[in-house]
Design a protein around this motif. Structure first.
Motif, PDB file in Angstrom:
ATOM      1  N   UNK A  61     -39.120  49.681   8.293  1.00 57.15           N
ATOM      2  CA  UNK A  61     -38.956  49.156   6.926  1.00 57.15           C
ATOM      3  C   UNK A  61     -37.916  49.973   6.144  1.00 57.15           C
ATOM      4  N   UNK A  62     -37.960  51.300   6.317  1.00 56.92           N
ATOM      5  CA  UNK A  62     -37.000  52.174   5.636  1.00 56.92           C
ATOM      6  C   UNK A  62     -35.573  51.846   6.082  1.00 56.92           C
ATOM      7  N   UNK A  63     -35.400  51.707   7.396  1.00 54.62           N
ATOM      8  CA  UNK A  63     -34.082  51.395   7.955  1.00 54.62           C
ATOM      9  C   UNK A  63     -33.594  50.045   7.420  1.00 54.62           C
ATOM     10  N   UNK A  64     -34.498  49.088   7.369  1.00 54.52           N
ATOM     11  CA  UNK A  64     -34.146  47.752   6.890  1.00 54.52           C
ATOM     12  C   UNK A  64     -33.756  47.797   5.398  1.00 54.52           C
ATOM     13  N   UNK A  65     -34.529  48.539   4.611  1.00 50.67           N
ATOM     14  CA  UNK A  65     -34.232  48.631   3.174  1.00 50.67           C
ATOM     15  C   UNK A  65     -32.899  49.349   2.927  1.00 50.67           C
ATOM     16  N   UNK A  66     -32.639  50.422   3.671  1.00 53.19           N
ATOM     17  CA  UNK A  66     -31.375  51.162   3.478  1.00 53.19           C
ATOM     18  C   UNK A  66     -30.191  50.271   3.842  1.00 53.19           C
ATOM     19  N   UNK A  67     -30.348  49.516   4.914  1.00 54.23           N
ATOM     20  CA  UNK A  67     -29.283  48.616   5.362  1.00 54.23           C
ATOM     21  C   UNK A  67     -29.039  47.547   4.300  1.00 54.23           C
ATOM     22  N   UNK A  68     -30.119  47.005   3.774  1.00 54.45           N
ATOM     23  CA  UNK A  68     -30.028  45.984   2.709  1.00 54.45           C
ATOM     24  C   UNK A  68     -29.314  46.557   1.478  1.00 54.45           C
TER      25      UNK A  68
END
Ligand code: GLU
Length: 283
Positions: A61-68
């Protein structure tokens, strides 16, 4: 990453124990922005030594949010959980120099030993019950503590670090008496051999990853002197520190992982854009 001399390298080092919230986003955006502006590098590190509370879903989730949020990082994500045996092994030379001792005190023991109220003590400083125990007496359930007085003798009096954050900017000299009063004999390795304290793992990682600038929340400022002492003791370089102000909730309390109400995922689900998030954190 190799082959190019980089003078500015920073990192974002979340512990994947919950969703990324506004406070983390602020930290990451700040570090990422500075690295990119300086033509430097931004690294992502998972501080997942707490094997019970860290979860792969939170990391994803962290990786996805940072990418977003539009962030990119240099090199692969480094995980502390891959390096536990290495950290523990690197404490050996310090043990050999007589600067560590095994400790079997429980929290209750420590509280009892500290029961006489102490003026001016900010947090529980270990009273030294096990300090004279030799390393050979270590039992499987014992923690390892740093003999801080001996460590300060070993590194000498000139221990400083540079801080550029808004609340503590300047050169900080770590004074012996203050360190003994405020830090004391910290636990470096908990029972179970391979779990080292967060501030030690992080000091090893910052050195190994060649971090020149640590950018993180002000709540971690008080850990910095401990980290700098450990860097000196272990022959590691000291980065420049920048502790930024914290994003607080409507009541002025700092955000914690459990503040799911301020999770980036929730704002995303409600239709917020990355620009909205930047605005919310005052950027
Ligand atoms: N893992 C720490 C946290 O999530 C950050 C440590 C650091 O940036 O040095 O609060």
């Amino acid at each position: 990453m190799a082959g190019r001399a980089v003078t500015f390298r920073t990192r974002f080092a979340p512990s994947p124990t919950g969703p990324l919230h506004l406070g983390h986003a602020y930290s990451a955006i700040l570090a990422h922005g500075r690295a990119r502006a300086a033509g430097g590098e931004f690294l992502l590190r998972m501080e997942d030594t707490d094997l019970e509370r860290c979860r792969p879903e939170w990391e994803a989730q962290i990786v996805d949010d940072l990418t977003w949020l539009g962030m990119t990082w240099d090199g692969p994500i480094q995980r502390q959980s891959d390096r536990l045996a290495d950290y523990a092994a690197r404490l050996d030379p310090v043990a050999v120099r007589g600067l560590l001792y095994p400790c079997s005190c429980t929290r209750a023991d420590i509280r009892a030993a500290l029961s006489a109220p102490q003026e001016g003590v900010a947090f529980a400083v270990y009273p030294g019950v096990c300090r004279t125990r030799p390393m050979e007496s270590r039992q499987p359930g014992d923690a390892l503590r740093l003999n801080l007085a001996a460590a300060l003798d070993a590194i000498g009096p000139d221990v400083t670090f540079t801080e550029t954050g808004p609340s503590h900017a300047g050169t900080h000299h770590i004074d012996r008496a203050t360190a003994l009063r405020q830090i004391g004999d910290v636990v470096l390795s908990r029972k179970g051999e391979e779990i080292v304290a967060y501030f030690l793992a992080s000091a090893f990682d910052d050195a190994d990853q060649g971090i020149s600038h640590v950018i993180r929340g002000e709540d971690l400022f008080d850990f910095t002197p401990v980290q700098v002492i450990l860097q000196r003791l272990l022959g590691l370089p000291t980065p420049t520190y920048h502790h930024h102000t914290l994003i607080r909730d409507d009541h002025g309390k700092r955000l914690a992982k459990r503040d799911d109400a301020r999770a980036i995922a929730k704002y995303r689900a409600e239709g917020a854009t990355p620009q909205d998030i930047r605005r919310m954190v005052g950027l």
